[in-house]
Design an enzyme around this catalytic site. Structure first.
Site, short mmCIF file in Angstrom:
data_model
loop_
_atom_site.label_atom_id
_atom_site.label_comp_id
_atom_site.label_asym_id
_atom_site.label_seq_id
_atom_site.Cartn_x
_atom_site.Cartn_y
_atom_site.Cartn_z
N TYR A 135 -4.28 -8.73 7.92
CA TYR A 135 -4.55 -10.06 7.39
C TYR A 135 -5.58 -10.81 8.24
O TYR A 135 -6.45 -11.50 7.70
CB TYR A 135 -3.25 -10.85 7.27
N GLU A 136 -5.51 -10.68 9.55
CA GLU A 136 -6.51 -11.30 10.42
C GLU A 136 -7.89 -10.73 10.11
O GLU A 136 -8.86 -11.49 9.98
CB GLU A 136 -6.17 -11.05 11.89
N ALA B 281 0.45 -5.20 9.90
CA ALA B 281 0.16 -6.09 8.77
C ALA B 281 -0.55 -7.35 9.25
O ALA B 281 -1.50 -7.82 8.61
CB ALA B 281 1.45 -6.45 8.03
N ILE C 113 0.86 -1.18 0.00
CA ILE C 113 0.00 0.00 0.00
C ILE C 113 0.90 1.23 0.00
O ILE C 113 1.91 1.28 0.71
CB ILE C 113 -0.93 0.02 1.24
#
Length: 196
Positions: free
Chosen positions: A146-147, A142, A101
């Site tokens: 993702y979680e 990060a 990003i």
């Protein structure tokens, strides 16, 4: 007809995914080579713009699934804000996931949304059954992204990475098509395929 820079294939109203664009080669390079990105990748050696541009030419022709991430909150003006990649292993219908990003776009929730849209595409269009990733254990922001997008922790490679000059573990996370919960921008009844 939309120009290449305006093509958005998937959108959740805040984040959109479109094709990689040759005209964004320098932006892709800038995002990848930002020092915070290099720390997150655990890769201490930056790449030249020339090398990145040559690599992009191969990526545009390659077999990986790659998207430009857009911030689509300003109607009619999607802003390129990152990239996602699925590197598939077609023999076993799995893929590795990679995300970057733009530094100026972080903290807006785009990373989670782009990850979720990429999983949606991977499971509902590419017919993958599992998507996995590696992330450095100290990279807590990060890991949360993702979680929140649906990945689960499945293991770690001990002392496999570097974070700010110190040895660290590299976490392995995955998401399964069987566990991917809605809402899906692709699987909803309102998004029936053409000809259906």
């Amino acid at each position: 007809m939309a120009s290449a820079e305006q093509i958005i294939w998937l959108s959740d109203g805040t984040c959109g995914l479109g094709p990689l664009r040759e005209d964004l080669a320098e932006e892709y390079w800038r995002w990848d080579e930002d020092p915070t990105s290099l720390i997150g990748y655990g890769r201490p050696v930056p790449e030249s713009l020339k090398s990145r541009t040559q690599g992009l030419q191969q990526q545009l022709l390659g077999r990986n699934i790659r998207f430009t991430v857009y911030d689509v909150t300003e109607a009619g003006n999607p802003v390129p804000s990152g990239m996602t990649t699925l590197q598939p292993d077609n023999y076993v219908r799995t893929a590795e996931y990679i995300l970057v990003i733009a530094p100026e776009a972080r903290g807006k929730g785009l990373a989670t949304r782009a990850t979720r849209l990429t999983l949606d595409f991977g499971f509902h269009v590419a017919n993958l059954r599992s998507i996995w990733l590696k992330v450095l254990a100290p990279n807590k922001s990060a890991v949360r992204v993702y979680e929140n997008a649906g990945f689960e922790h499945v293991g770690a490679l001990r002392q496999a990475g570097y974070w700010r000059g110190a040895v660290c573990d590299e976490l392995i996370m995955d998401a399964l098509a069987a566990d991917f919960s809605g809402p899906s921008v692709l699987a909803s009844d309102s998004k029936a395929p053409s000809g259906a």
